[in-house]
Design an enzyme around this catalytic site. Structure first.
Site, PDB file in Angstrom:
ATOM      1  N   ASP A 155     -39.024 -37.194  -4.629  1.00 54.81           N
ATOM      2  CA  ASP A 155     -39.490 -36.040  -5.146  1.00 54.81           C
ATOM      3  C   ASP A 155     -40.026 -36.374  -6.470  1.00 54.81           C
ATOM      4  OD1 ASP A 155     -39.588 -33.274  -5.298  1.00 54.81           O
ATOM      5  OD2 ASP A 155     -37.480 -33.048  -6.020  1.00 54.81           O
TER       6      ASP A 155
ATOM      7  N   CYS B  50     -40.218 -33.896  -0.061  1.00 58.50           N
ATOM      8  CA  CYS B  50     -40.192 -32.413   0.257  1.00 58.50           C
ATOM      9  C   CYS B  50     -41.442 -31.647  -0.241  1.00 58.50           C
ATOM     10  CB  CYS B  50     -38.819 -31.942  -0.786  1.00 58.50           C
ATOM     11  SG  CYS B  50     -39.105 -31.936  -2.343  1.00 58.50           S
TER      12      CYS B  50
HETATM   13  N1  NVA Z   1     -37.040 -31.208  -7.509  1.00 60.00           N
HETATM   14  C1  NVA Z   1     -38.170 -30.214  -7.340  1.00 60.00           C
HETATM   15  C2  NVA Z   1     -38.261 -29.521  -6.041  1.00 60.00           C
HETATM   16  C3  NVA Z   1     -39.609 -28.730  -5.628  1.00 60.00           C
HETATM   17  C4  NVA Z   1     -39.495 -28.325  -4.182  1.00 60.00           C
HETATM   18  C5  NVA Z   1     -38.146 -29.172  -8.306  1.00 60.00           C
HETATM   19  O1  NVA Z   1     -36.997 -28.572  -8.469  1.00 60.00           O
HETATM   20  O2  NVA Z   1     -39.332 -28.560  -8.910  1.00 60.00           O
HETATM   21  N1   CP Z   2     -40.567 -28.194  -0.829  1.00 61.24           N
HETATM   22  C1   CP Z   2     -40.521 -26.795  -1.198  1.00 61.24           C
HETATM   23  O1   CP Z   2     -39.607 -26.231  -1.531  1.00 61.24           O
HETATM   24  O2   CP Z   2     -41.886 -26.369  -1.577  1.00 61.24           O
HETATM   25  P1   CP Z   2     -42.295 -25.126  -2.074  1.00 61.24           P
HETATM   26  O3   CP Z   2     -41.824 -25.544  -3.846  1.00 61.24           O
HETATM   27  O4   CP Z   2     -43.713 -25.187  -2.220  1.00 61.24           O
HETATM   28  O5   CP Z   2     -41.675 -23.986  -1.922  1.00 61.24           O
END
Ligand code: NVA
Ligand code: CP
Length: 306
Positions: free
Chosen positions: A219, A259
């Protein structure tokens, strides 16, 4: 309150999680065959977003419409929540008008407090602690490509963040071994590690996590809300980039997941999403199918005609 919520993977039994994922696969097949299936006709989902989103918003909104219902996008900028109306008051009012509520926010206790005062199901669309909806999609994707994940080895590379915490819960619920490779000081939350016991191993060297793994996932290095730390994190996480050479250490049939959104050249090499081992696009699409199954599971069947 009697409604069933989905704030964490631990809110379901392992059997329930598997049946939601299997239902996601069925709903995907119905959609691919052009079959209209409106199990949530006239139902309304409220979607509260205090952080940005592409996949979560589009998948929940499209999913509700495809199931015959509707979704309302509620930004904290435009609602009274953003001006300080108490979460409990907002939950009482919104849940008297909606059939389910999805929340993407910062502090996890915002979703737990909302759920405590909601008479309809509340879904965690990401908090600083957890991202359980993403894990439904990830587990559906693994099942589709490789069959059951039970007993397999999964490597999490990079930040011990909300996604990593949800992978720890997935290791418990789906019964796989998880190896987490992260820099010192960026380990996943100790509460989640304690819950998982020997299902989760912490290592420093990403190669030790990836060797022989059946699934490798990563991620972004800077999550939403941590933007001030970007420069420091870029330097610290540099040895944790997932690239083709690292994946070569994994099992020959390894899958790579992210993700998304991805930062090519940071947590992944420029070419990784084009590698045949990457299933990131399937994973993103499966947000739609898995969450439609989740909505069906949580929201009671449609209204009857008078
Ligand atoms: N770890 C990231 C996931 C985004 C889908 C966030 O929290 O920004
Ligand atoms: N992976 C995910 O939750 O993407 P978004 O931040 O675009 O919703």
């Amino acid at each position: 309150m009697s409604a069933r919520h989905f704030l964490s993977l631990m809110d379901c039994t392992p059997q329930e999680l598997v049946s939601v994922i299997r239902r996601g696969i069925e709903l995907k097949d119905l959609r691919n065959r052009g079959v209209l299936f409106e199990s949530l006709k006239n139902r309304v989902l409220g979607m509260i977003f205090e952080k940005s989103s592409t996949r979560t918003r589009v998948s929940f909104e499209a999913g509700m419409i495809q199931l015959g219902g509707q979704a309302i996008f509620l930004s904290s900028r435009d609602t009274q929540l953003g001006r300080g109306e108490p979460i409990a008051d907002s939950a009482i009012v919104m849940s008297s008008m909606l059939d389910a509520v999805m929340i993407r926010t910062f502090a996890h206790n915002t979703v737990t407090e909302f759920a405590a005062h909601s008479r309809v199901p509340v879904i965690n669309g990401l908090t600083d602690d957890l991202h359980p909806c993403q894990l439904l999609a990830d587990m559906q994707t693994f099942l589709e490509h490789r069959g059951s994940i039970q007993g397999k080895t999964v490597a999490w590379i990079g930040d011990g963040n909300n996604m990593c915490n949800s992978y720890i819960e997935a290791a418990i619920q789906f019964d796989f071994q998880l190896r987490v490779a992260c820099p010192k000081g960026y380990e996943p939350d100790a509460r989640f590690l304690a819950q998982a016991g020997d299902r989760v191993t912490l290592v420093r060297d990403p190669r030790d996590a990836v060797v022989g793994a059946h699934l490798v996932s990563t991620d972004v290095w800077t999550s939403m809300g941590q933007e001030d730390e970007t420069t420091k994190r870029l330097a610290l996480f540099a040895p944790y980039q997932v690239n083709r050479a690292l994946l070569d250490l994994a099992a020959p049939d390894v899958l790579f997941m992210h993700c998304l959104p991805a930062h090519r050249g940071e947590e992944i090499s420029l070419d990784l999403l084009d590698d045949p081992r990457s299933v990131a696009w399937d994973q993103a699409e499966n947000r739609l199918h898995a969450q439609k199954a989740l909505l069906e599971f949580l929201v009671p069947p449609s209204y009857h005609h008078a």
